[in-house]
Design a protein around this motif. Structure first.
Motif, mmCIF file in Angstrom:
data_model
loop_
_atom_site.group_PDB
_atom_site.id
_atom_site.type_symbol
_atom_site.label_atom_id
_atom_site.label_comp_id
_atom_site.label_asym_id
_atom_site.label_seq_id
_atom_site.Cartn_x
_atom_site.Cartn_y
_atom_site.Cartn_z
ATOM 1 N N THR A 1 3.756 -5.300 5.216
ATOM 2 C CA THR A 1 5.289 -5.412 5.051
ATOM 3 C C THR A 1 5.238 -5.916 3.321
ATOM 4 O O THR A 1 5.936 -5.075 2.828
ATOM 5 C CB THR A 1 6.208 -6.468 6.079
ATOM 6 O OG1 THR A 1 6.408 -6.053 7.593
ATOM 7 C CG2 THR A 1 7.056 -6.703 5.513
ATOM 8 N N GLN B 1 -1.258 8.085 -0.250
ATOM 9 C CA GLN B 1 -0.303 7.345 1.097
ATOM 10 C C GLN B 1 -2.684 5.946 0.620
ATOM 11 O O GLN B 1 -2.347 5.390 1.305
ATOM 12 C CB GLN B 1 -1.042 7.402 3.017
ATOM 13 C CG GLN B 1 -0.983 6.213 4.356
ATOM 14 C CD GLN B 1 -0.759 7.074 5.487
ATOM 15 O OE1 GLN B 1 -0.711 7.646 5.572
ATOM 16 N NE2 GLN B 1 -1.269 6.211 6.215
ATOM 17 N N ASN C 1 2.969 -6.050 1.279
ATOM 18 C CA ASN C 1 2.449 -5.368 -0.155
ATOM 19 C C ASN C 1 3.174 -4.325 0.051
ATOM 20 O O ASN C 1 3.850 -3.415 -0.614
ATOM 21 C CB ASN C 1 0.621 -5.204 0.254
ATOM 22 C CG ASN C 1 -0.225 -6.610 -0.588
ATOM 23 O OD1 ASN C 1 0.511 -6.087 -1.166
ATOM 24 N ND2 ASN C 1 -0.653 -6.875 0.687
ATOM 25 N N ALA C 2 3.983 -3.590 1.185
ATOM 26 C CA ALA C 2 4.853 -2.398 0.940
ATOM 27 C C ALA C 2 6.210 -2.975 -0.130
ATOM 28 O O ALA C 2 6.709 -1.689 -0.990
ATOM 29 C CB ALA C 2 5.263 -2.148 2.189
ATOM 30 N N GLU C 3 6.629 -3.631 0.430
ATOM 31 C CA GLU C 3 7.738 -4.088 -0.417
ATOM 32 C C GLU C 3 7.343 -4.269 -1.872
ATOM 33 O O GLU C 3 8.305 -4.120 -2.887
ATOM 34 C CB GLU C 3 8.131 -5.040 0.531
ATOM 35 C CG GLU C 3 9.152 -5.204 1.726
ATOM 36 C CD GLU C 3 10.040 -5.558 2.070
ATOM 37 O OE1 GLU C 3 9.496 -7.255 1.368
ATOM 38 O OE2 GLU C 3 10.195 -6.383 3.580
ATOM 39 N N GLN D 1 -4.013 -0.296 -3.996
ATOM 40 C CA GLN D 1 -2.769 0.443 -3.954
ATOM 41 C C GLN D 1 -2.024 0.097 -5.417
ATOM 42 O O GLN D 1 -1.657 1.571 -5.703
ATOM 43 C CB GLN D 1 -1.666 0.542 -3.198
ATOM 44 C CG GLN D 1 -0.625 1.379 -2.875
ATOM 45 C CD GLN D 1 -1.790 3.048 -2.385
ATOM 46 O OE1 GLN D 1 -1.832 2.897 -3.391
ATOM 47 N NE2 GLN D 1 -0.766 3.592 -1.491
ATOM 48 N N VAL E 1 5.347 -2.541 -3.038
ATOM 49 C CA VAL E 1 4.545 -1.136 -4.195
ATOM 50 C C VAL E 1 5.935 -1.136 -4.207
ATOM 51 O O VAL E 1 6.449 0.183 -4.952
ATOM 52 C CB VAL E 1 3.630 -0.516 -2.872
ATOM 53 C CG1 VAL E 1 4.136 0.947 -3.314
ATOM 54 C CG2 VAL E 1 2.447 -1.208 -2.925
ATOM 55 N N GLY F 1 -3.071 -4.234 -0.384
ATOM 56 C CA GLY F 1 -1.996 -3.734 -2.076
ATOM 57 C C GLY F 1 -2.480 -3.322 -2.414
ATOM 58 O O GLY F 1 -2.440 -3.257 -3.921
ATOM 59 N N LEU G 1 -0.455 -0.019 4.436
ATOM 60 C CA LEU G 1 0.523 -1.880 4.329
ATOM 61 C C LEU G 1 0.977 -2.044 4.947
ATOM 62 O O LEU G 1 1.778 -2.042 6.079
ATOM 63 C CB LEU G 1 0.809 -0.943 2.357
ATOM 64 C CG LEU G 1 0.285 -0.723 1.519
ATOM 65 C CD1 LEU G 1 1.534 -0.161 -0.013
ATOM 66 C CD2 LEU G 1 -1.591 -1.379 0.884
ATOM 67 N N THR H 1 8.538 9.416 2.609
ATOM 68 C CA THR H 1 8.723 8.445 3.704
ATOM 69 C C THR H 1 8.649 8.307 4.662
ATOM 70 O O THR H 1 10.409 9.038 4.985
ATOM 71 C CB THR H 1 9.062 6.400 2.485
ATOM 72 O OG1 THR H 1 9.014 6.112 3.756
ATOM 73 C CG2 THR H 1 10.753 7.021 2.577
ATOM 74 N N TYR I 1 12.533 2.042 3.524
ATOM 75 C CA TYR I 1 12.700 2.562 2.337
ATOM 76 C C TYR I 1 12.667 3.514 1.126
ATOM 77 O O TYR I 1 13.082 4.174 0.391
ATOM 78 C CB TYR I 1 11.173 2.977 2.267
ATOM 79 C CG TYR I 1 10.446 1.297 2.441
ATOM 80 C CD1 TYR I 1 10.868 0.070 2.322
ATOM 81 C CD2 TYR I 1 8.751 1.312 3.365
ATOM 82 C CE1 TYR I 1 9.811 -0.846 2.237
ATOM 83 C CE2 TYR I 1 8.705 0.500 3.653
ATOM 84 C CZ TYR I 1 9.234 -1.020 3.536
ATOM 85 O OH TYR I 1 8.116 -2.138 3.309
ATOM 86 N N THR J 1 3.640 3.398 0.774
ATOM 87 C CA THR J 1 3.613 2.335 1.790
ATOM 88 C C THR J 1 2.611 2.788 3.470
ATOM 89 O O THR J 1 2.690 1.694 4.342
ATOM 90 C CB THR J 1 4.357 1.885 1.827
ATOM 91 O OG1 THR J 1 5.338 2.135 3.061
ATOM 92 C CG2 THR J 1 5.667 1.423 0.403
#
Length: 225
Positions: A172, A89, A174-176, A146, A178, A143, A170, A197, A202, A167
């Protein structure tokens, strides 16, 4: 040969509190598996055992046909560095090193920095970090940090990639990004991915979803993704 765990239990304290209770499963080479469940369900504990970062209290763990519990520390260290990549994380970048130097860290352990430099530069391009090669972690967004951590994890072309809530810190967008990178690594390179997760969307990106509750597997479902 993949990863095989047989009747593993993980307990803490006396009287024991059980984090995992009698889990048996096999993860095939090339699979993308998500581990999900509520907080305290045992998903991160299971990831740490599947990746050899922790040992079960009882049971057996085989990775690529090797009984990792019985390996000595030097052999296990080398085995891990050659076959595994880890994403957490929090990125755990080294503040005194540049983006490029952080990505090259795994190669430094084997004195292969010069050999792996072209690959590190290719990862910079792939993850849209080429303009940040000389910057330090404090000069990068969350982001970007990571993505550097993922590039570092992939430098040695690991057979297995373990991601623990990558994620979680992060936003949304940047999470997507990754998650897209992780899924593409699995698809294009055949890297076995095990992802922890708490996000059901995800988790559903994996071809196989394992859900835990109270240290036990309550769902193990494979779908075309």
């Amino acid at each position: 040969m993949g990863i095989v765990v047989n009747d593993i239990t993980k307990s803490f304290g006396d009287p024991p509190t059980y984090a995992l209770n009698g889990i048996t499963l096999k993860i095939e080479d090339g699979e993308f598996v998500s581990l999900s469940g509520k907080s305290g369900s045992g998903k991160s504990t299971l990831l740490y055992i599947l990746s050899s970062l922790d040992n079960p209290t009882l049971g057996k763990v085989q990775i690529s046909g090797r009984e990792v519990i019985t390996m000595n520390s030097d052999d296990l260290y080398e085995f891990r560095n050659q076959k595994m990549g880890f994403i957490f994380q929090f990125h755990y970048l080294i503040g005194e090193l540049t983006t490029l130097e952080n990505i090259l860290m795994p190669a430094r352990k084997f004195q292969q920095e010069a050999e792996k430099l072209p690959e590190a530069r290719a990862l910079l391009e792939q993850f849209e970090l080429h303009e940040k090669a000389s910057r330090y972690p404090r000069q990068l967004s969350g982001g970007e940090q990571q993505r550097v951590a993922i590039a570092r994890a992939l430098l040695m072309k690991p057979q297995y990639l373990f991601a623990d809530e990558p994620t979680g810190s992060l936003d949304t967008a940047n999470a997507e990004k990754v998650m897209t990178i992780i899924k593409e690594v699995n698809r294009a390179q055949g890297t076995t991915v095990v992802l922890v997760t708490h996000d059901p969307d995800y988790a559903a990106m994996a071809q196989r979803q394992i859900q835990l509750a109270d240290g036990r597997v309550i769902k193990d479902q494979t779908s075309a993704v």
